[in-house]
Design an enzyme around this catalytic site. Structure first.
Site, PDB file in Angstrom:
ATOM      1  N   HIS A  55       0.847  -1.209   0.000  1.00 56.09           N
ATOM      2  CA  HIS A  55       0.000   0.000   0.000  1.00 56.09           C
ATOM      3  C   HIS A  55       0.872   1.244   0.000  1.00 56.09           C
ATOM      4  O   HIS A  55       1.563   1.537   0.976  1.00 56.09           O
ATOM      5  CB  HIS A  55      -0.931   0.017   1.212  1.00 56.09           C
ATOM      6  CG  HIS A  55      -1.975   1.088   1.145  1.00 56.09           C
ATOM      7  ND1 HIS A  55      -2.924   1.134   0.145  1.00 56.09           N
ATOM      8  CD2 HIS A  55      -2.224   2.165   1.933  1.00 56.09           C
ATOM      9  CE1 HIS A  55      -3.715   2.180   0.332  1.00 56.09           C
ATOM     10  NE2 HIS A  55      -3.308   2.830   1.400  1.00 56.09           N
ATOM     11  N   GLN A  60       2.937  11.177  -1.427  1.00 55.72           N
ATOM     12  CA  GLN A  60       2.935  11.618  -0.030  1.00 55.72           C
ATOM     13  C   GLN A  60       4.319  11.505   0.619  1.00 55.72           C
ATOM     14  O   GLN A  60       4.527  12.039   1.716  1.00 55.72           O
ATOM     15  CB  GLN A  60       1.890  10.839   0.762  1.00 55.72           C
ATOM     16  CG  GLN A  60       0.471  11.189   0.354  1.00 55.72           C
ATOM     17  CD  GLN A  60      -0.596  10.400   1.081  1.00 55.72           C
ATOM     18  OE1 GLN A  60      -0.339   9.761   2.103  1.00 55.72           O
ATOM     19  NE2 GLN A  60      -1.810  10.419   0.541  1.00 55.72           N
ATOM     20  N   TYR A 123      -4.294   7.969  -6.845  1.00 60.03           N
ATOM     21  CA  TYR A 123      -5.517   8.746  -7.039  1.00 60.03           C
ATOM     22  C   TYR A 123      -5.312  10.190  -7.470  1.00 60.03           C
ATOM     23  O   TYR A 123      -6.296  10.902  -7.677  1.00 60.03           O
ATOM     24  CB  TYR A 123      -6.417   8.677  -5.801  1.00 60.03           C
ATOM     25  CG  TYR A 123      -5.830   9.116  -4.475  1.00 60.03           C
ATOM     26  CD1 TYR A 123      -5.831  10.445  -4.091  1.00 60.03           C
ATOM     27  CD2 TYR A 123      -5.339   8.168  -3.588  1.00 60.03           C
ATOM     28  CE1 TYR A 123      -5.339  10.835  -2.859  1.00 60.03           C
ATOM     29  CE2 TYR A 123      -4.847   8.556  -2.344  1.00 60.03           C
ATOM     30  CZ  TYR A 123      -4.847   9.880  -1.987  1.00 60.03           C
ATOM     31  OH  TYR A 123      -4.366  10.259  -0.767  1.00 60.03           O
ATOM     32  N   GLU A 236     -10.752   2.499   8.561  1.00 56.53           N
ATOM     33  CA  GLU A 236      -9.469   2.992   9.051  1.00 56.53           C
ATOM     34  C   GLU A 236      -9.628   3.782  10.347  1.00 56.53           C
ATOM     35  O   GLU A 236      -8.803   3.660  11.257  1.00 56.53           O
ATOM     36  CB  GLU A 236      -8.805   3.874   7.996  1.00 56.53           C
ATOM     37  CG  GLU A 236      -7.449   4.418   8.431  1.00 56.53           C
ATOM     38  CD  GLU A 236      -6.772   5.249   7.361  1.00 56.53           C
ATOM     39  OE1 GLU A 236      -5.662   5.753   7.632  1.00 56.53           O
ATOM     40  OE2 GLU A 236      -7.326   5.395   6.253  1.00 56.53           O
ATOM     41  N   HIS A 270      -6.014  -1.304   5.933  1.00 59.10           N
ATOM     42  CA  HIS A 270      -6.171  -0.821   7.305  1.00 59.10           C
ATOM     43  C   HIS A 270      -7.124  -1.733   8.091  1.00 59.10           C
ATOM     44  O   HIS A 270      -6.689  -2.430   8.985  1.00 59.10           O
ATOM     45  CB  HIS A 270      -6.628   0.638   7.374  1.00 59.10           C
ATOM     46  CG  HIS A 270      -5.725   1.586   6.666  1.00 59.10           C
ATOM     47  ND1 HIS A 270      -4.384   1.701   6.967  1.00 59.10           N
ATOM     48  CD2 HIS A 270      -5.960   2.472   5.657  1.00 59.10           C
ATOM     49  CE1 HIS A 270      -3.832   2.607   6.178  1.00 59.10           C
ATOM     50  NE2 HIS A 270      -4.760   3.083   5.371  1.00 59.10           N
ATOM     51  N   ASP A 321       2.232   3.140   2.953  1.00 53.05           N
ATOM     52  CA  ASP A 321       1.138   4.102   2.863  1.00 53.05           C
ATOM     53  C   ASP A 321       1.630   5.520   2.627  1.00 53.05           C
ATOM     54  O   ASP A 321       2.000   5.888   1.513  1.00 53.05           O
ATOM     55  CB  ASP A 321       0.284   4.003   4.126  1.00 53.05           C
ATOM     56  CG  ASP A 321      -1.059   4.713   4.016  1.00 53.05           C
ATOM     57  OD1 ASP A 321      -1.264   5.467   3.052  1.00 53.05           O
ATOM     58  OD2 ASP A 321      -1.907   4.536   4.902  1.00 53.05           O
TER      59      ASP A 321
END
Length: 456
Positions: A55, A60, A123, A236, A270, A321
């Site tokens: 993931h 980020q 995304y 989550e 999650h 993540d």
């Protein structure tokens, strides 16, 4: 093309004197233990299968450390939701060039720490004004290009993202870069089809139950070619569970399972807040629980009910993540330590067959990660990809250990990176702890970070 390991971690456990061979396509052709090292073949002391990062939101990585400040005002407090507002602000103007540069830097770091595959939950797909690029798959192609440059295997998961909340709430202006409907996502998947090869797979990711309707989720799941992975954020945060209960009268996992068929190609990311019946549903379906302990801790999400999930026969994998860490060791350590703090006991993640916690965690995350990636990875066995980690056998953390203690030392003893060399698909991409393209990738990343210095 061969490598001889004095000690190698095979699916059945540690074995000695293992000769690995692979073909020009990067697939393992033979794995023989109790072998004799042939002349001229490279020797390694400890060899492991590369870990799967199931993931990732690669952009980020550029936010790491930049959201660690407290909200102002009496009674104010920070949470996942306040962090998300900062992330939206950061994502507002990021360009495809910058997305590629950040992803390449992230992937080079992941490789140096032992990840050899990544599942990209992607995304940021539209322009800042919400329009498509000339090619709808533009940003996804850039992330795949970054994976190619770094040399990491990738499962690209274009995201279905239509709503801002339950009851089909309209997207907010800051979410327009993520906007897709089911037909949009299927077009992106079709556009990416020519890029599928031994290093690249393409699946799909309905973002969450709050961002996609059940009809949309069912549509993309039915249209996706057989065997391709489906990933979904779920449960989550407690607030998400409460919102789902208010909107549907049901908890998220139960709501999902009552409306679509969830099977082994699904990864539920999650799944932090589950009741007993939801634990049983996930375990029985064969879906993988995608756990991201460093991000879940960073965002204050909570602790996954690992012990009960394992007791039910559940499958798990790990991901980084938001990339506050790029180390699988740190994810696995946090996964176990969180359970110890919750249960006030030690050595939680074990089974009747595997009593060494490090071995159980590494092998379990390999198996679940490979399933979630939809690629032939995660084991040193013929037919899988030649994704190999060579540990630094000269490091003091490995001195004087019995073989069954090696992974325990790797996971639970200090923060030195013990990964010396990394091979992906039969090609060396890390040598002596340095990525082969590290300088060029880092220079481009530094320039990008200068450009993004003021994201407010």
């Amino acid at each position: 093309m061969k490598l001889f390991a004095r000690h190698a971690l095979l699916p059945q456990g540690w074995r000695r004197d293992v000769l690995l061979a692979w073909d020009a396509h990067g697939d393992l052709t033979s794995v023989i233990d109790n072998a004799v090292p042939p002349d001229g073949v490279e020797l390694a002391e400890y060899v492991l299968p590369g870990m799967v990062n199931l993931h990732s939101h690669s952009f980020q990585r550029a936010l790491g450390g930049r959201t660690e400040f407290a909200a102002d005002g009496p009674g104010s407090h920070d949470s996942f939701w306040t962090w998300r507002d900062l992330m939206y602000r950061f994502a507002r103007n990021i360009t495809p060039d910058q997305i590629e540069a950040i992803a390449a830097q992230l992937f080079s770091e992941c490789l140096r720490h032992g990840y050899t595959s990544v599942c990209e939950f992607h995304y940021v797909q539209r322009q800042p004004n919400g329009a498509w690029y000339d090619r709808p798959a533009e940003t996804a192609e850039r992330v795949i290009a970054a994976a190619g440059l770094a040399g990491i295997g990738v499962t690209m998961l274009p995201v279905l993202y239509s709503y801002s909340g339950f009851n089909d709430s309209a997207l907010k202006p800051e979410q327009q870069r993520f906007r897709t409907d089911a037909d949009d996502v299927l077009r992106v998947i079709e556009a990416l089809a020519p890029l599928r090869d031994g290093q690249t797979e393409v699946g799909v990711a309905p973002h969450s139950l709050r961002a996609a309707s059940m009809a949309q989720i069912a549509q993309v799941a039915a249209a996706l070619p057989a065997g391709r992975p489906i990933h979904l954020h779920i449960a989550e945060q407690q607030a998400e569970v409460d919102q789902c209960l208010a909107a549907t009268g049901m908890r998220p996992v139960r709501y999902l399972y009552d409306r679509v068929t969830v099977d082994a190609r699904w990864c539920l990311v999650h799944a932090t807040h589950l009741d007993a019946s939801e634990i049983s549903h996930i375990a029985a379906s064969g879906a993988v629980a995608g756990l991201c302990p460093t991000t879940e801790a960073n965002l204050g999400d909570g602790l996954f009910p690992l012990e009960a999930f394992l007791a039910a026969g559940g499958r798990f994998g790990i991901g980084s993540d938001s990339h506050v860490s790029q180390s699988p060791v740190e994810e696995l350590r946090w996964l176990e330590y969180g359970q110890r703090l919750r249960q006030q006991r030690r050595n939680i993640a074990v089974s009747s067959e595997r009593r060494q916690v490090g071995d159980f965690l590494w092998q379990g995350a390999l198996q679940g990660g490979a399933q979630a990636a939809g690629r032939p990875v995660g084991a040193l066995t013929p037919g899988r990809r030649a994704d190999v980690l060579v540990l630094d056998g000269a490091h003091p953390k490995l001195w004087g250990l019995a073989l069954h203690e090696v992974l325990g030392s790797l996971v639970f003893s200090g923060n030195d990176n013990l990964v010396r060399d990394v091979m992906v698909g039969g090609r060396w991409v890390v040598r002596n702890a340095q990525h082969v393209a590290q300088q060029a990738i880092a220079a481009r990343f530094k320039q990008t970070m200068t450009e993004l210095r003021e994201f407010q």
